[in-house]
Motif scaffolding. Structure first.
Motif, PDB file in Angstrom:
ATOM      1  N   SER A 177      11.225  10.519  12.232  1.00  0.00           N
ATOM      2  CA  SER A 177       9.922  11.136  12.400  1.00  0.00           C
ATOM      3  C   SER A 177       8.952  10.624  12.909  1.00  0.00           C
ATOM      4  O   SER A 177       7.383  11.473  12.966  1.00  0.00           O
ATOM      5  CB  SER A 177      10.337  12.467  11.325  1.00  0.00           C
ATOM      6  OG  SER A 177      10.085  12.528  10.406  1.00  0.00           O
ATOM      7  N   GLN A 178       8.440   9.509  12.343  1.00  0.00           N
ATOM      8  CA  GLN A 178       7.032   8.903  12.326  1.00  0.00           C
ATOM      9  C   GLN A 178       6.135   8.329  12.977  1.00  0.00           C
ATOM     10  O   GLN A 178       5.709   7.525  13.821  1.00  0.00           O
ATOM     11  CB  GLN A 178       6.767   8.523  11.256  1.00  0.00           C
ATOM     12  CG  GLN A 178       7.051   8.966   9.527  1.00  0.00           C
ATOM     13  CD  GLN A 178       5.913   9.786   9.939  1.00  0.00           C
ATOM     14  OE1 GLN A 178       4.530  10.397  10.151  1.00  0.00           O
ATOM     15  NE2 GLN A 178       6.231  11.198   9.418  1.00  0.00           N
ATOM     16  N   SER A 179       7.688   7.794  14.567  1.00  0.00           N
ATOM     17  CA  SER A 179       8.131   7.479  15.373  1.00  0.00           C
ATOM     18  C   SER A 179       6.973   7.686  16.788  1.00  0.00           C
ATOM     19  O   SER A 179       6.032   9.088  16.792  1.00  0.00           O
ATOM     20  CB  SER A 179       8.877   7.388  16.062  1.00  0.00           C
ATOM     21  OG  SER A 179       9.720   6.529  15.089  1.00  0.00           O
ATOM     22  N   PHE A 219       0.694  -1.255   0.468  1.00  0.00           N
ATOM     23  CA  PHE A 219      -0.017   0.401  -0.287  1.00  0.00           C
ATOM     24  C   PHE A 219       0.859   1.433   0.119  1.00  0.00           C
ATOM     25  O   PHE A 219       0.406   2.105   0.228  1.00  0.00           O
ATOM     26  CB  PHE A 219      -0.521   0.236   1.068  1.00  0.00           C
ATOM     27  CG  PHE A 219      -1.848  -1.027   1.071  1.00  0.00           C
ATOM     28  CD1 PHE A 219      -2.586  -1.985  -0.165  1.00  0.00           C
ATOM     29  CD2 PHE A 219      -3.007  -1.454   2.214  1.00  0.00           C
ATOM     30  CE1 PHE A 219      -3.168  -2.563   0.327  1.00  0.00           C
ATOM     31  CE2 PHE A 219      -3.824  -2.461   2.268  1.00  0.00           C
ATOM     32  CZ  PHE A 219      -3.999  -2.681   1.013  1.00  0.00           C
ATOM     33  N   GLY A 220       2.251   0.888   0.126  1.00  0.00           N
ATOM     34  CA  GLY A 220       2.657   2.519   0.322  1.00  0.00           C
ATOM     35  C   GLY A 220       2.808   2.865   1.354  1.00  0.00           C
ATOM     36  O   GLY A 220       3.227   4.521   1.556  1.00  0.00           O
ATOM     37  N   LEU A 221       2.070   2.503   2.825  1.00  0.00           N
ATOM     38  CA  LEU A 221       2.439   3.219   4.342  1.00  0.00           C
ATOM     39  C   LEU A 221       3.253   2.921   4.919  1.00  0.00           C
ATOM     40  O   LEU A 221       3.175   2.949   6.223  1.00  0.00           O
ATOM     41  CB  LEU A 221       1.567   2.501   4.333  1.00  0.00           C
ATOM     42  CG  LEU A 221      -0.030   2.793   3.990  1.00  0.00           C
ATOM     43  CD1 LEU A 221      -1.400   2.242   4.722  1.00  0.00           C
ATOM     44  CD2 LEU A 221      -0.330   4.255   3.690  1.00  0.00           C
ATOM     45  N   LEU A 222       3.880   2.178   4.202  1.00  0.00           N
ATOM     46  CA  LEU A 222       5.450   2.157   5.275  1.00  0.00           C
ATOM     47  C   LEU A 222       5.380   3.291   5.561  1.00  0.00           C
ATOM     48  O   LEU A 222       5.641   4.343   5.287  1.00  0.00           O
ATOM     49  CB  LEU A 222       6.726   0.922   4.540  1.00  0.00           C
ATOM     50  CG  LEU A 222       6.568  -0.407   5.006  1.00  0.00           C
ATOM     51  CD1 LEU A 222       7.337  -1.390   4.729  1.00  0.00           C
ATOM     52  CD2 LEU A 222       5.679  -1.132   6.358  1.00  0.00           C
ATOM     53  N   ASN A 223       6.421   4.062   7.098  1.00  0.00           N
ATOM     54  CA  ASN A 223       7.465   4.784   7.550  1.00  0.00           C
ATOM     55  C   ASN A 223       6.153   6.048   7.655  1.00  0.00           C
ATOM     56  O   ASN A 223       6.785   6.595   7.324  1.00  0.00           O
ATOM     57  CB  ASN A 223       8.585   5.138   6.654  1.00  0.00           C
ATOM     58  CG  ASN A 223       9.413   4.105   7.140  1.00  0.00           C
ATOM     59  OD1 ASN A 223       9.762   4.033   8.376  1.00  0.00           O
ATOM     60  ND2 ASN A 223      10.174   3.602   5.752  1.00  0.00           N
ATOM     61  N   SER A 224       4.878   5.488   7.258  1.00  0.00           N
ATOM     62  CA  SER A 224       4.087   6.526   7.737  1.00  0.00           C
ATOM     63  C   SER A 224       3.171   5.840   9.699  1.00  0.00           C
ATOM     64  O   SER A 224       3.126   5.194   9.423  1.00  0.00           O
ATOM     65  CB  SER A 224       3.058   7.299   6.663  1.00  0.00           C
ATOM     66  OG  SER A 224       2.968   5.439   6.440  1.00  0.00           O
ATOM     67  N   LEU A 225       2.030   7.611   9.229  1.00  0.00           N
ATOM     68  CA  LEU A 225       1.206   6.817  10.799  1.00  0.00           C
ATOM     69  C   LEU A 225       0.580   5.831  10.062  1.00  0.00           C
ATOM     70  O   LEU A 225      -0.552   5.241  11.178  1.00  0.00           O
ATOM     71  CB  LEU A 225       1.314   8.490  11.231  1.00  0.00           C
ATOM     72  CG  LEU A 225       2.112   9.151  11.948  1.00  0.00           C
ATOM     73  CD1 LEU A 225       1.306  10.112  12.219  1.00  0.00           C
ATOM     74  CD2 LEU A 225       2.953   8.411  12.954  1.00  0.00           C
TER      75      LEU A 225
END
Length: 281
Positions: free
Chosen positions: A227-229, A137-143
Motif C-alpha cells: 500500500s506504500q508503493s 529509524f523505523g521507517l521501512l515500508n513507509s513513504l
C-alpha cells in the motif's frame, strides 16, 4: 560585406540546425515508441516485424492499467513523495544557500566541498547503508523512507545552484531594507525569496523528476507493505518473467510521464529564466 559574411555562415547554420533536429529526433524516438506501443494491440506488439506505426490503435493496455486495484493508490503515493521532496528540499536549500552566501563562519569552505563530494558518491553504493538506517529509524515500508533519502540527495545540487542566485542579489539591497526597518526574516521571505524563486523552480524540476521516477529506493525500502508503493513499482505488475505484458508496461510508463510533462509545462518560463541565471553566474 555583411551580406557576404551571412552567406558564408548560412551553410554552417543550416548544418547546426539539421544536427539539432537529428539529436532531437534520436532523443524523442524512445518516447514515441513508448506511446505507440501503449496504443498498439497485443498482436502488433509481439510481432516479429515491428512497425513504427499502427493502423488499429487500441486502449486495451490503458484499460488494464487503470483496472489495477492499487494503481490509484500508487499514483497518490508518488504525488505525496515527489511533492514533499520538492517543497522540503526547496525550503531547506534556500535557507542553506542564504547561510553559506551571506554569512562567514568556520568550515564554510569545507561544507561547500562536502556538498560536491556528496554528489560524486553513486546512489547504489549508499542504498544498503541507508536501508539499515531506515530500519533503525523505523521507517521501512513507509513513504518516509522514500522522502528523506531524496531530500538528502537533492539538497547538494540545489544549494550549489541557489548560491549563484543569492549571490547575485546586491548586498546594498539588503542594507537598504534594514535601513527602512525591515527585519531579517522580512527581507528573507518578502525580498530575497521572490528574487531567487526562478532558481528554486529550476532545482524543483530536477527534484521532482528524480523522486517521481525512483525505482531503486522504492524497491529496496518498501518490502512487504504494497500500500506504500509508488508508480514505478506498478510496472512490476505487468512485467512477468515468463509472459511480460509489454502493452501494460508501456501504457503505465506513458501515464507516469504525463505528470512530469504537466509539471514542466507549468514551470517552463520560470525554468528557462532559472537555468539562464545559473549559467550566467
Amino acid at each position: 560585406m555583411n551580406l557576404v559574411r551571412a552567406q558564408l555562415h548560412r551553410p554552417w547554420r543550416l548544418a547546426a540546425e539539421l544536427s539539432a533536429l537529428l539529436v532531437a529526433a534520436v532523443v524523442a524516438f524512445p518516447l514515441y515508441w513508448m506511446v505507440l506501443s501503449a496504443f498498439k494491440p497485443a498482436g502488433e506488439i509481439e510481432s516479429s516485424e515491428p512497425r513504427p506505426w499502427t493502423l488499429s490503435p487500441s486502449l486495451d493496455s490503458f484499460r488494464r492499467v487503470f483496472g489495477q486495484q492499487d494503481f490509484g493508490r500508487y499514483f497518490v503515493n508518488s504525488l505525496v513523495v515527489a511533492g514533499s521532496v520538492v517543497i522540503a528540499s526547496a525550503l531547506v536549500a534556500f535557507l542553506a544557500a542564504t547561510a553559506v552566501t551571506r554569512f562567514r563562519f568556520r568550515f564554510r569552505t569545507t561544507l561547500l566541498i562536502m556538498f560536491l563530494v556528496a554528489q560524486m558518491v553513486p546512489v547504489e553504493a549508499l542504498t544498503i547503508p541507508m536501508f539499515f538506517q531506515m530500519r533503525d529509524f523505523g521507517l521501512l515500508n513507509s513513504l518516509g523512507s522514500l522522502i528523506l533519502p531524496h531530500i538528502a540527495f537533492s539538497l547538494p545540487f540545489a544549494i550549489w545552484m541557489l548560491r549563484g542566485f543569492v549571490k547575485a542579489v546586491p548586498e546594498a539591497l539588503e542594507e537598504a531594507a534594514y535601513m527602512d526597518g525591515a527585519s531579517r526574516g522580512r527581507f528573507l521571505w518578502q525580498i530575497l525569496f521572490p528574487l531567487v524563486f526562478p532558481g528554486l523552480v529550476a532545482t524543483s524540476v530536477f527534484s521532482f523528476i528524480s523522486a517521481w521516477n525512483d525505482f531503486l529506493f522504492a524497491k529496496s525500502f518498501i518490502i512487504s507493505d504494497t500500500s506504500q508503493s509508488t508508480l514505478p513499482m506498478a510496472l512490476l505488475v505487468f512485467y512477468k518473467p515468463d509472459e511480460p505484458d509489454w502493452g501494460g508496461v508501456m501504457a503505465a510508463s506513458t501515464v507516469m510521464t504525463i505528470p512530469v510533462l504537466v509539471f514542466f509545462v507549468l514551470v517552463q518560463r520560470r525554468l528557462v529564466s532559472g537555468l539562464g541565471g545559473a549559467v550566467k553566474d
